[in-house]
Design a protein around this motif. Structure first.
Motif, PDB file in Angstrom:
ATOM      1  N   UNK A  46       0.847  -1.189   0.000  1.00  0.00           N
ATOM      2  CA  UNK A  46       0.000   0.000   0.000  1.00  0.00           C
ATOM      3  C   UNK A  46       0.883   1.241   0.000  1.00  0.00           C
ATOM      4  N   UNK A  47       0.407   2.329  -0.598  1.00  0.00           N
ATOM      5  CA  UNK A  47       1.197   3.563  -0.576  1.00  0.00           C
ATOM      6  C   UNK A  47       1.415   4.052   0.852  1.00  0.00           C
ATOM      7  N   UNK A  48       2.590   4.606   1.114  1.00  0.00           N
ATOM      8  CA  UNK A  48       2.899   5.159   2.432  1.00  0.00           C
ATOM      9  C   UNK A  48       2.766   6.672   2.365  1.00  0.00           C
ATOM     10  N   UNK A 116       8.729  12.336  -9.384  1.00  0.00           N
ATOM     11  CA  UNK A 116       8.949  10.888  -9.496  1.00  0.00           C
ATOM     12  C   UNK A 116       7.855  10.127  -8.760  1.00  0.00           C
ATOM     13  N   UNK A 117       7.547  10.548  -7.547  1.00  0.00           N
ATOM     14  CA  UNK A 117       6.515   9.853  -6.768  1.00  0.00           C
ATOM     15  C   UNK A 117       5.151   9.952  -7.440  1.00  0.00           C
ATOM     16  N   UNK A 118       4.830  11.106  -8.014  1.00  0.00           N
ATOM     17  CA  UNK A 118       3.551  11.240  -8.712  1.00  0.00           C
ATOM     18  C   UNK A 118       3.503  10.379  -9.964  1.00  0.00           C
ATOM     19  N   UNK A 126       5.358  -0.143  -8.751  1.00  0.00           N
ATOM     20  CA  UNK A 126       6.010   0.939  -8.006  1.00  0.00           C
ATOM     21  C   UNK A 126       5.032   1.482  -6.970  1.00  0.00           C
ATOM     22  N   UNK A 127       5.561   1.792  -5.793  1.00  0.00           N
ATOM     23  CA  UNK A 127       4.726   2.234  -4.674  1.00  0.00           C
ATOM     24  C   UNK A 127       5.117   3.651  -4.277  1.00  0.00           C
ATOM     25  N   UNK A 128       4.132   4.478  -4.049  1.00  0.00           N
ATOM     26  CA  UNK A 128       4.362   5.848  -3.600  1.00  0.00           C
ATOM     27  C   UNK A 128       4.735   5.814  -2.126  1.00  0.00           C
ATOM     28  N   UNK A 129       5.801   6.547  -1.778  1.00  0.00           N
ATOM     29  CA  UNK A 129       6.273   6.579  -0.393  1.00  0.00           C
ATOM     30  C   UNK A 129       6.716   8.001  -0.058  1.00  0.00           C
TER      31      UNK A 129
END
Length: 197
Positions: A46-48, A116-118, A126-129
């Motif tokens: 899950x995204x952090x 990069x995260x967006x 790939x997971x958003x952190x």
């Protein structure tokens, strides 16, 4: 030819700025490939979105694994802390300009990390952190603080040494030498004629 001055507006030599631009483009391409390529994973985390939660989770893996994960996230964008000032920096900024350079470089690193995260939201695997943004920003600021002042001081000394060497050899750079001009004989005649206003 670019002249180096000891003053606050002396620029980093053009060849170093071009080299910095090439290295910056290459680094961003490598970072894009590492962070935006799809990954084949059986499941995705899950995204952090909670700050420092990912760092605490990394610390739970043990000191070696935590050090590897945290240092890799910190080092990912750290070269931006050196390459951005190299591309557009001055050799001898005032103290206020030096802090401004740190702030601009750190803000640019934060923006690059956020982009990069967006973009990772659309990449499979790939997971958003949010902790990645924090660690990337810390890496950019740390690299800037450790390398840039020493780099500027070294380039300043080198420019001053080159300037002192050219002054000692009698060279004044590209200052034109104008020979004395003799007055034309008619100038004396015309200057004797009274003027009417």
């Amino acid at each position: 030819m670019q002249r180096h001055q000891a003053g606050g507006n002396a620029a980093i030599p053009l060849r170093l700025r071009v080299l910095g631009g090439v290295l910056l483009a290459a680094h961003l391409l490598i970072v894009g490939w590492l962070t935006l390529r799809p990954l084949d994973v059986p499941w995705a985390l899950a995204p952090n979105l909670t700050p420092l939660a990912g760092i605490r989770a990394d610390l739970a893996y043990g000191p070696l694994e935590a050090a590897w994960r945290i240092s890799s996230a910190t080092a990912l964008l750290a070269p931006l802390g050196v390459l951005l000032p190299l591309v557009s920096g001055r050799l001898a900024p005032s103290p206020l300009a030096a802090w401004s350079s740190l702030a601009r470089t750190t803000a640019a690193g934060t923006l690059a990390s956020l982009v990069i995260e967006l973009l990772q939201t659309a990449v499979p695997g790939q997971v958003v952190d949010v902790d990645s943004v924090l660690l990337n920003t810390a890496g950019v600021a740390l690299a800037h603080l450790v390398v840039v002042p020493a780099m500027r001081a070294r380039l300043r000394r080198r420019a001053e040494k080159e300037g002192a060497g050219s002054r000692a050899s009698g060279s004044q750079g590209s200052t034109p030498m104008i020979p004395r001009v003799r007055l034309d004989p008619w100038t004396e005649v015309l200057s004797a004629v009274p003027r009417e206003y």
